[in-house]
Design a protein around this motif. Structure first.
Motif, PDB file in Angstrom:
ATOM      1  N   THR A   1       0.825  -1.208   0.000  1.00  0.00           N
ATOM      2  CA  THR A   1       0.000   0.000   0.000  1.00  0.00           C
ATOM      3  C   THR A   1       0.861   1.261   0.000  1.00  0.00           C
ATOM      4  N   GLU A   2       0.246   2.371  -0.348  1.00  0.00           N
ATOM      5  CA  GLU A   2       0.964   3.646  -0.357  1.00  0.00           C
ATOM      6  C   GLU A   2       1.424   4.032   1.047  1.00  0.00           C
ATOM      7  N   ALA A   3       0.701   3.534   2.053  1.00  0.00           N
ATOM      8  CA  ALA A   3       1.068   3.854   3.440  1.00  0.00           C
ATOM      9  C   ALA A   3       2.450   3.332   3.795  1.00  0.00           C
ATOM     10  N   ALA A   4       2.901   2.304   3.076  1.00  0.00           N
ATOM     11  CA  ALA A   4       4.215   1.714   3.362  1.00  0.00           C
ATOM     12  C   ALA A   4       5.342   2.429   2.627  1.00  0.00           C
ATOM     13  N   ALA A   5       4.995   3.398   1.785  1.00  0.00           N
ATOM     14  CA  ALA A   5       6.005   4.045   0.943  1.00  0.00           C
ATOM     15  C   ALA A   5       7.083   4.760   1.745  1.00  0.00           C
ATOM     16  N   ASP A   6       6.703   5.311   2.902  1.00  0.00           N
ATOM     17  CA  ASP A   6       7.686   6.078   3.678  1.00  0.00           C
ATOM     18  C   ASP A   6       8.334   5.267   4.798  1.00  0.00           C
ATOM     19  N   MET A   7       8.123   3.943   4.790  1.00  0.00           N
ATOM     20  CA  MET A   7       8.802   3.092   5.770  1.00  0.00           C
ATOM     21  C   MET A   7      10.284   2.995   5.443  1.00  0.00           C
ATOM     22  N   ASP A   8      11.112   2.860   6.462  1.00  0.00           N
ATOM     23  CA  ASP A   8      12.540   2.675   6.246  1.00  0.00           C
ATOM     24  C   ASP A   8      12.777   1.419   5.420  1.00  0.00           C
ATOM     25  N   THR A   9      13.607   1.527   4.389  1.00  0.00           N
ATOM     26  CA  THR A   9      13.854   0.406   3.478  1.00  0.00           C
ATOM     27  C   THR A   9      14.394  -0.810   4.213  1.00  0.00           C
ATOM     28  N   HIS A  10      15.299  -0.604   5.157  1.00  0.00           N
ATOM     29  CA  HIS A  10      15.891  -1.721   5.881  1.00  0.00           C
ATOM     30  C   HIS A  10      14.852  -2.442   6.739  1.00  0.00           C
ATOM     31  N   ILE A  11      13.930  -1.671   7.352  1.00  0.00           N
ATOM     32  CA  ILE A  11      12.881  -2.286   8.159  1.00  0.00           C
ATOM     33  C   ILE A  11      12.004  -3.161   7.273  1.00  0.00           C
ATOM     34  N   LYS A  12      11.669  -2.654   6.087  1.00  0.00           N
ATOM     35  CA  LYS A  12      10.848  -3.441   5.170  1.00  0.00           C
ATOM     36  C   LYS A  12      11.544  -4.731   4.767  1.00  0.00           C
ATOM     37  N   GLU A  13      12.852  -4.651   4.523  1.00  0.00           N
ATOM     38  CA  GLU A  13      13.598  -5.852   4.141  1.00  0.00           C
ATOM     39  C   GLU A  13      13.652  -6.857   5.289  1.00  0.00           C
ATOM     40  N   VAL A  14      13.838  -6.353   6.511  1.00  0.00           N
ATOM     41  CA  VAL A  14      13.884  -7.237   7.667  1.00  0.00           C
ATOM     42  C   VAL A  14      12.536  -7.911   7.879  1.00  0.00           C
ATOM     43  N   GLU A  15      11.446  -7.165   7.732  1.00  0.00           N
ATOM     44  CA  GLU A  15      10.112  -7.752   7.871  1.00  0.00           C
ATOM     45  C   GLU A  15       9.882  -8.837   6.825  1.00  0.00           C
TER      46      GLU A  15
END
Length: 292
Positions: free
Chosen positions: A210-224
């Motif tokens: 979703t667009e809401a995830a666009a501003d999440m830290d890239t590293h956090i997204k990769e870890v998740e």
């Protein structure tokens, strides 16, 4: 707690134990040494990188790549990002009690302020040639996947977005595109690499679609995403724990605050893992050990 969530919780406990063990390992040390060369970019810079090189996965400057024994290929176009310009000002740093902060020599430390930005050039790993990075391509799996065709079709059916293959730059296994709403996998991978990569990218599509995830830290997204991939891979017996643990540990143990962030993300990881596992189980009818 549902039976599915109990399974996921057990695997996440296994993940936490594996992280604790890995922190002292030589693989982890090598991973940290490599990871230290890469930087967490601001949201603005991630947008700049994505707009110039949508498939970028590991980005660093020319000299950094040289230190890692990789060479930027001749003719490659640099990715332009912004770097802050920080300068000392005629003001002394003070602690929360208003007392001057002193350096190791006992001298007052001057305040530093952001005075502007400058343009710098970086390159993605796909624009370079040279030695493999520890914990990345060196973990390619060549085991045979039992019932691969059936499993792959099941994963495609469960995936929230379409899945397709494409020739991708060396070092890039695949990616999830929020804009195009699709998962792209690299041509020519082994069956085990295809499945493990698809686990990871499906996790991205569930967690960060979703667009809401666009501003999440890239590293956090990769870890998740890698945490969810770990759960799925472990459930099916795919032997990729080492690369998953190395990636997660390499980020999460850098400081205690980041480990807190990871723990806060566990509910999201549990929910995404349960959703995907339930769908895969229903599509397959039963869980099978897939690697022989």
């Amino acid at each position: 707690m549902t039976k599915q969530n109990e399974k996921v919780t057990a695997l996440l406990e296994q993940l936490e134990l594996g992280l604790d063990n890995l922190f002292e390992s030589d693989n982890y040390r090598k991973w940290l040494e490599t990871l230290s060369h890469f930087h967490a970019y601001s949201f603005g810079n991630t947008v700049l990188i994505a707009s110039q090189c949508p498939e970028a996965t590991r980005v660093a400057g020319y000299q950094t790549w040289k230190k890692l024994n990789r060479q930027v290929r001749k003719g490659e176009k640099a990715i332009k990002i912004l770097a802050p310009v920080i300068r000392k000002v005629d003001e002394i740093k003070k602690d929360k009690n208003g007392n001057p902060i002193l350096n190791k020599k006992g001298e007052p430390v001057q305040e530093e302020r952001l005075v502007g930005y400058r343009t710098v050039s970086v390159f993605d790993i796909s624009q370079t040639d040279g030695e493999e990075l520890p914990g990345l391509a060196s973990y390619r799996m060549d085991c045979k996947v039992q019932g691969y065709d059936r499993l792959f079709e099941a994963l495609k059916a469960v995936s929230p977005v379409p899945v397709r293959f494409q020739d991708l730059p060396r070092g890039t296994y695949g990616y999830f595109s929020r804009k195009d709403k699709e998962i792209v996998l690299s041509q020519g991978m082994t069956e085990a690499d295809i499945i493990s990569t698809l686990f990871h990218e499906m996790a991205h599509s569930v967690l960060h679609g979703t667009e809401a995830a666009a501003d999440m830290d890239t590293h956090i997204k990769e870890v998740e995403a890698e945490s969810v991939a770990y759960v799925l891979s472990s459930r099916f017996g795919l032997p990729c724990e080492e690369v998953s643990l190395s990636y997660i540990a390499g980020w999460a143990s850098m400081d205690q605050e980041k480990r807190k962030v990871l723990k806060k993300a566990m509910s999201r990881i549990t929910k995404a893992s349960s959703q995907l596992l339930k769908g895969i189980e229903e599509a397959l009818g039963e869980i099978e050990e897939i690697c022989a």
